[in-house]
Design a protein around this motif. Structure first.
Motif, short mmCIF file in Angstrom:
data_model
loop_
_atom_site.label_atom_id
_atom_site.label_comp_id
_atom_site.label_asym_id
_atom_site.label_seq_id
_atom_site.Cartn_x
_atom_site.Cartn_y
_atom_site.Cartn_z
N THR A 246 1.01 -11.29 3.09
CA THR A 246 1.90 -10.33 3.75
C THR A 246 1.49 -8.93 3.34
O THR A 246 1.20 -8.69 2.15
CB THR A 246 3.36 -10.59 3.38
N THR A 247 1.44 -8.01 4.29
CA THR A 247 0.98 -6.65 4.00
C THR A 247 2.04 -5.64 4.42
O THR A 247 2.71 -5.80 5.45
CB THR A 247 -0.33 -6.34 4.74
N ALA A 248 2.18 -4.59 3.62
CA ALA A 248 3.16 -3.54 3.91
C ALA A 248 2.63 -2.21 3.42
O ALA A 248 1.83 -2.14 2.48
CB ALA A 248 4.50 -3.85 3.24
N ASN A 249 3.08 -1.15 4.06
CA ASN A 249 2.72 0.21 3.67
C ASN A 249 3.98 1.04 3.58
O ASN A 249 4.86 0.95 4.45
CB ASN A 249 1.76 0.82 4.72
N TRP A 250 4.08 1.85 2.52
CA TRP A 250 5.18 2.82 2.38
C TRP A 250 4.54 4.19 2.29
O TRP A 250 3.86 4.51 1.30
CB TRP A 250 6.01 2.51 1.15
N VAL A 251 4.74 5.02 3.31
CA VAL A 251 4.14 6.36 3.33
C VAL A 251 5.21 7.41 3.05
O VAL A 251 6.32 7.35 3.60
CB VAL A 251 3.43 6.66 4.66
N VAL B 113 0.85 -1.19 0.00
CA VAL B 113 0.00 0.00 0.00
C VAL B 113 0.88 1.24 0.00
O VAL B 113 1.90 1.30 0.68
CB VAL B 113 -0.92 0.01 1.24
N ASN B 114 0.48 2.24 -0.78
CA ASN B 114 1.13 3.55 -0.75
C ASN B 114 0.21 4.50 0.02
O ASN B 114 -0.70 5.09 -0.53
CB ASN B 114 1.37 4.05 -2.16
N LYS B 115 0.39 4.53 1.31
CA LYS B 115 -0.37 5.28 2.31
C LYS B 115 -1.76 4.70 2.53
O LYS B 115 -2.03 4.16 3.58
CB LYS B 115 -0.45 6.77 1.97
#
Length: 331
Positions: free
Chosen positions: A91-96, A71-73
């Motif tokens: 697997t889940t990840a966010n890059w803000v 996710v991007n934010k």
């Protein structure tokens, strides 16, 4: 093949936005990539249609079964949605690349499900502890970036006319007005490119320098190459680390002046690869000095370009995400 679901704010169709930079980097790394636009048709603007979008995201993810949901934010993702995907084995990840708590841009821009992510990456170290306290167990610093296939030199150094002695490219923000107004009133030959400036009261000297346009892609690169000096004034959300512009401009071999944020010294060799200013007085002094030194400007810009290509492209950032999340082991 590793499957990645990118959950982003557009369809990654213009080839310019960070979304498309991430998509191309993932493909270059050997991934199969699908895009889910969490702002599709502006459905995120109302509660009813945003609920529909969130349900579509879950349905799309369950059908695709990605190895990683990146996710991007995703500020309009509802609580429970990411947990649903985790419970399904993803697997889940966010890059803000903005502050994630709605402190500067309102609560509508707050990431609502920080504890649900397996991994959380943030552009500025200043927010890492708060993100951890919000409930995410694996929090990582990951600076902004840019891609050389989007930002590149268009006008060779020996053919540049420098139509703009000093340029600033960016939208209106109250925090930027005082500095830009002051340096214009003190004789700086500044041109401002950006939206929303004319919607606010400005000093006449600054208002006359505003062009209500934001060039993108090749046109932005031409603007940079037509500017002797490009000025960067970051938003206060950049507490210790720089914004995207710091990585975009040097890739075009254009000289950049930017604030002396602490992380600049970890990302670049300040003074050789990029030049920073501490306050208005130093900024004006540097503009005066480098305005008369075209060869030195170009050499610094080229050194900055080399550093970014070596360490700070979007490819580098995406690869780091895959390594940290463990997905890289599947490639």
């Amino acid at each position: 093949m590793v499957k990645i679901l990118l959950v982003v704010k557009n369809d990654a169709s213009d080839g310019i936005d960070l979304t498309d930079q991430m998509r191309r980097a993932l493909i270059a790394l050997g991934c199969d990539v699908r895009i889910f636009n969490f702002r599709h048709l502006l459905f995120h603007k109302t509660g009813f249609t945003n609920t529909i979008l969130n349900r579509l995201l879950v349905r799309s993810a369950l059908a695709y079964k990605p190895d990683l949901v990146l996710v991007n934010k995703g500020e309009s993702l509802l609580p429970g949605v990411i947990q649903r995907l985790r419970d399904a084995g993803m697997t889940t990840a966010n890059w803000v690349l903005d502050e994630p708590f709605g402190q500067y841009f309102g609560m509508a821009n707050r990431v609502q499900n920080i504890p649900e992510f397996d991994f959380f990456f943030c552009f500025d170290r200043a927010y890492l502890e708060s993100i951890h306290q919000a409930g995410c167990r694996s929090v990582h610093y990951l600076p902004c970036s840019a891609s050389p296939d989007v930002f590149y030199e268009v006008i060779p150094h020996d053919q540049r006319k420098y139509s703009y002695p000093v340029s600033f490219l960016g939208s209106y923000q109250e925090e930027r007005v005082k500095l830009l107004s002051d340096i214009v009133q003190r004789g700086c030959p500044l041109t401002v490119w950006g939206y929303n400036w004319r919607r606010h009261p400005l000093a006449p000297a600054l208002s006359a320098r505003v062009i209500n346009e934001v060039p993108r892609g090749r046109r932005a690169n031409i603007l940079y190459n037509s500017s002797a000096i490009t000025l960067n004034v970051t938003h206060p959300q950049s507490r210790t680390a720089p914004n995207l512009r710091v990585f975009e401009v040097p890739l075009t071999r254009t000289f950049l002046l930017t604030e002396n944020l602490p992380e600049m010294h970890n990302l670049f060799k300040v003074g050789r690869e990029i030049i920073t200013y501490k306050d208005e007085e130093e900024l004006l002094s540097l503009i005066k000095y480098y305005g008369d030194c075209p060869q030195e400007r170009y050499e610094i810009a080229c050194a900055g370009e080399a550093r970014i290509k070596q360490e700070h492209t979007t490819f580098h950032r995406v690869r780091e995400i895959l390594r940290t999340t463990g997905v890289a082991k599947l490639l």
